[in-house]
Design a protein around this motif. Structure first.
Motif, PDB file in Angstrom:
ATOM      1  N   LEU A 265       1.797 -14.540  -5.351  1.00  0.00           N
ATOM      2  CA  LEU A 265       0.796 -14.116  -4.411  1.00  0.00           C
ATOM      3  C   LEU A 265      -0.392 -13.998  -4.853  1.00  0.00           C
ATOM      4  CD1 LEU A 265       2.989 -10.906  -2.900  1.00  0.00           C
ATOM      5  CD2 LEU A 265       3.107 -13.126  -2.086  1.00  0.00           C
ATOM      6  N   THR A 266      -1.492 -14.138  -3.903  1.00  0.00           N
ATOM      7  CA  THR A 266      -2.783 -13.670  -4.498  1.00  0.00           C
ATOM      8  C   THR A 266      -2.901 -12.575  -5.290  1.00  0.00           C
ATOM      9  OG1 THR A 266      -3.672 -14.584  -2.599  1.00  0.00           O
ATOM     10  CG2 THR A 266      -5.381 -13.383  -3.731  1.00  0.00           C
ATOM     11  N   GLY A 267      -3.710 -12.574  -6.190  1.00  0.00           N
ATOM     12  CA  GLY A 267      -3.636 -11.392  -7.336  1.00  0.00           C
ATOM     13  C   GLY A 267      -4.305 -10.266  -6.572  1.00  0.00           C
ATOM     14  N   ALA A 268      -3.731  -9.001  -6.923  1.00  0.00           N
ATOM     15  CA  ALA A 268      -3.997  -7.793  -6.124  1.00  0.00           C
ATOM     16  C   ALA A 268      -5.419  -7.500  -6.886  1.00  0.00           C
ATOM     17  CB  ALA A 268      -3.085  -6.685  -6.849  1.00  0.00           C
TER      18      ALA A 268
ATOM     19  N   ASP B 161      -1.437  -3.382   3.517  1.00  0.00           N
ATOM     20  CA  ASP B 161      -1.772  -2.269   2.345  1.00  0.00           C
ATOM     21  C   ASP B 161      -0.818  -1.679   2.158  1.00  0.00           C
ATOM     22  OD1 ASP B 161      -4.815  -2.573   2.236  1.00  0.00           O
ATOM     23  OD2 ASP B 161      -5.007  -2.054   4.433  1.00  0.00           O
ATOM     24  N   ALA B 162      -0.397  -1.437   0.775  1.00  0.00           N
ATOM     25  CA  ALA B 162       0.869  -0.472   0.355  1.00  0.00           C
ATOM     26  C   ALA B 162       0.162   0.592  -0.076  1.00  0.00           C
ATOM     27  CB  ALA B 162       1.195  -1.200  -0.790  1.00  0.00           C
ATOM     28  N   LEU B 163       1.377   1.527  -0.378  1.00  0.00           N
ATOM     29  CA  LEU B 163       0.782   2.934  -0.730  1.00  0.00           C
ATOM     30  C   LEU B 163      -0.122   2.888  -2.036  1.00  0.00           C
ATOM     31  CD1 LEU B 163       4.230   4.573  -1.177  1.00  0.00           C
ATOM     32  CD2 LEU B 163       2.519   4.805   0.610  1.00  0.00           C
ATOM     33  N   GLU B 164      -1.090   3.656  -2.115  1.00  0.00           N
ATOM     34  CA  GLU B 164      -2.109   3.578  -3.097  1.00  0.00           C
ATOM     35  C   GLU B 164      -1.447   3.459  -4.527  1.00  0.00           C
ATOM     36  OE1 GLU B 164      -5.822   6.612  -4.747  1.00  0.00           O
ATOM     37  OE2 GLU B 164      -4.983   6.812  -2.878  1.00  0.00           O
TER      38      GLU B 164
ATOM     39  N   GLY C  62       6.816   4.256   5.994  1.00  0.00           N
ATOM     40  CA  GLY C  62       5.599   4.890   5.596  1.00  0.00           C
ATOM     41  C   GLY C  62       5.297   4.348   4.261  1.00  0.00           C
ATOM     42  N   VAL C  63       5.579   3.102   3.820  1.00  0.00           N
ATOM     43  CA  VAL C  63       5.303   2.410   2.729  1.00  0.00           C
ATOM     44  C   VAL C  63       4.230   1.390   2.728  1.00  0.00           C
ATOM     45  CG1 VAL C  63       7.402   3.137   1.678  1.00  0.00           C
ATOM     46  CG2 VAL C  63       7.250   0.867   2.879  1.00  0.00           C
ATOM     47  N   GLY C  64       3.697   1.164   4.045  1.00  0.00           N
ATOM     48  CA  GLY C  64       2.779  -0.094   4.028  1.00  0.00           C
ATOM     49  C   GLY C  64       2.369  -0.042   5.624  1.00  0.00           C
ATOM     50  N   THR C  65       1.198  -0.650   5.543  1.00  0.00           N
ATOM     51  CA  THR C  65       0.508  -1.101   6.934  1.00  0.00           C
ATOM     52  C   THR C  65       0.066  -2.611   6.859  1.00  0.00           C
ATOM     53  OG1 THR C  65      -1.804  -0.161   6.735  1.00  0.00           O
ATOM     54  CG2 THR C  65       0.012   1.151   7.600  1.00  0.00           C
ATOM     55  N   TRP C  66       0.110  -3.283   8.208  1.00  0.00           N
ATOM     56  CA  TRP C  66      -0.407  -4.854   7.970  1.00  0.00           C
ATOM     57  C   TRP C  66      -1.068  -5.176   9.408  1.00  0.00           C
ATOM     58  CZ3 TRP C  66       4.422  -2.459   7.563  1.00  0.00           C
ATOM     59  CH2 TRP C  66       5.308  -2.775   8.631  1.00  0.00           C
ATOM     60  N   THR C  67      -1.714  -6.247   8.952  1.00  0.00           N
ATOM     61  CA  THR C  67      -2.709  -6.706  10.258  1.00  0.00           C
ATOM     62  C   THR C  67      -1.727  -7.779  11.041  1.00  0.00           C
ATOM     63  OG1 THR C  67      -3.774  -8.221   9.073  1.00  0.00           O
ATOM     64  CG2 THR C  67      -4.857  -6.201   9.190  1.00  0.00           C
TER      65      THR C  67
ATOM     66  N   SER D 206      -4.233  -1.087  -3.366  1.00  0.00           N
ATOM     67  CA  SER D 206      -3.081  -1.187  -2.260  1.00  0.00           C
ATOM     68  C   SER D 206      -3.111  -2.360  -1.533  1.00  0.00           C
ATOM     69  CB  SER D 206      -3.356   0.058  -1.233  1.00  0.00           C
ATOM     70  OG  SER D 206      -4.780  -0.201  -0.739  1.00  0.00           O
ATOM     71  N   ASN D 207      -4.346  -3.210  -1.497  1.00  0.00           N
ATOM     72  CA  ASN D 207      -4.345  -4.316  -0.537  1.00  0.00           C
ATOM     73  C   ASN D 207      -3.769  -5.755  -1.201  1.00  0.00           C
ATOM     74  OD1 ASN D 207      -6.318  -6.832   0.435  1.00  0.00           O
ATOM     75  ND2 ASN D 207      -5.613  -5.498   1.979  1.00  0.00           N
TER      76      ASN D 207
END
Length: 432
Positions: A379-382, A359-362, A343-348, A395-396
């Motif tokens: 990593l690429t800057g948030a 996408d992490a938690l808000e 429950g801490v993230g989703t990804w493509t 989150s992204n």
């Protein structure tokens, strides 16, 4: 470990605190490894560049430097590009060669010039944008940061449009462009979008083609950067060709399409093209004839001699896919194994392109990226995937698996999931 048994949101405060202590110890150990890895940009790896090493043999001092039509590429002329190069670029995006102008080494320059020309000279007789009180662009987000940088550079107001797996929110796009004459364009990466890897559905493409903008000088900036960048041949995405739909909808002039070989041959040394209607291209040529006599036809001929035709391009892209596929699968395997169910993230899980979107938690993206950097992984800057660098949900995160070696990628992904877990726990404990 506790986190493998249930989602973090289901843990008690005591369980979260114990997990935090455990994760902090692992993070200290990770920092001690002295990592120096970069996953910030979608750069081809050294191995990908090496597969085209024989490209340099396509032309030598003994080569015939004329095209099939007898054009001497060493001399001036042929602003649109040599016919063979026009055909290859047209075949890459599924249009006819007479719709194409082959330009310099990268499509970003064409996009910049197209916006700049609109600012100073308008679009096909319209008022130059610099003389208008307000100019706006729609920006599907998450999206390509360099697109947003162009419009921000020219002082154009950017309006965020949410992305979906089918493409941009078309209800919002249709409403905004039909009501606001100051909206002059929209950025699109229609196949394997940056960073989510989505391909616009047929319905989305048809709705784009049928737009009824209030502004006569509204244009769709269709950056088909990943037209031939499939990772899986057996399940590659297909993109409906938009110009045919524009003709059906009575909107022949509404699209500028861009493409390049920057991630086919060599980054920064490829060839790039713009495709559009005859009216749009004729207007562009008026400026291009002032800007240059011709683009680099020697480079165009070298591409043609090396790839020969679209089949040669496709065969070469299969080699790219064989190198990229295990990297994407390695990252996705770690994400699935370590984060699924927490429950801490989703990804493509894209079928092509160069990125994975997480996408992490808000409220956690900036902290995750910062912790990764502190431990040696850039990593690429948030927020970079949003206009003005502002992700309202924070989150992204864009993951770029292409450049690191497989060994580096394994270490970088392990650190990433560790940082996701740690920051997520801190968030849930109210410390983020």
């Amino acid at each position: 470990m506790v986190e493998k048994m249930k989602a973090y949101q289901e843990l008690s405060k005591e369980e979260l605190q114990a997990l935090k202590t455990e994760l902090e110890t692992a993070y200290v150990d990770a920092k001690g490894k002295g990592l120096k890895l970069d996953m910030s940009r979608g750069k081809p790896s050294v191995a990908q560049l090496d597969i085209a090493s024989d490209y340099f043999d396509a032309l030598t001092s003994q080569s015939n430097m004329k095209t099939e039509d007898g054009i001497d590429v060493r001399n001036y002329g042929f602003l649109d590009g040599i016919p063979e190069a026009k055909q290859i670029m047209a075949d890459m995006i599924g249009v006819s060669a007479d719709q194409v102008i082959v330009c310099g080494n990268g499509s970003l320059s064409i996009m910049y010039d197209t916006v700049s020309r609109s600012m100073t000279h308008g679009v096909m007789g319209s008022t130059p944008w610099c003389k208008l009180d307000k100019v706006k662009f729609l920006c599907p987000a998450p999206g390509y940061d360099r697109h947003f940088a162009i419009t921000q550079h020219f002082g154009i107001e950017m309006i965020t449009v949410p992305m979906t797996p089918e493409g941009p929110d078309m209800d919002m796009v249709e409403k905004l462009v039909s009501e606001d004459e100051s909206i002059k364009g929209i950025w699109c990466v229609p196949k394997y979008s940056n960073p989510q890897g989505y391909t616009y559905s047929d319905e989305t493409v048809k709705r784009f083609a049928a737009l009824k903008p209030a502004a006569m000088d509204f244009r769709i900036y269709w950056d088909n950067a990943y037209a031939v960048h499939d990772i899986y041949e057996e399940r590659k995405d297909t993109l409906l060709e938009i110009f045919g739909e524009c003709e059906k909808a009575g909107n022949p002039d509404i699209v500028y399409e861009f493409c390049s070989t920057s991630k086919v041959s060599f980054a920064g040394s490829g060839i790039a093209a713009v495709a559009s209607s005859k009216a749009n291209l004729d207007f562009m040529r008026k400026s291009l004839t002032i800007q240059t006599i011709n683009f680099d036809k020697v480079n165009q001929l070298q591409h043609v001699r090396y790839y020969k035709d679209i089949n040669g391009v496709k065969a070469h892209m299969a080699k790219h896919a064989s190198l990229l596929r295990p990297k994407f699968e390695a990252v996705l395997t770690v994400l699935d194994k370590e984060l699924s169910g927490l429950g801490v993230g989703t990804w493509t899980k894209p079928n092509g392109g160069y990125f994975i979107s997480f996408d992490a938690l808000e409220g956690c993206a900036k902290a995750i990226v910062a912790k990764c950097k502190e431990a040696g992984v850039v990593l690429t800057g948030a927020g970079a995937s949003f206009p003005y660098g502002n992700d309202p949900q924070d989150s992204n995160i864009r993951l770029a698996p292409s450049f690191p070696t497989p060994e580096e990628l394994a270490m970088a992904t392990d650190l990433f999931v560790l940082c996701v877990k740690l920051v997520s726990v801190e968030k849930l404990l109210g410390k983020v």
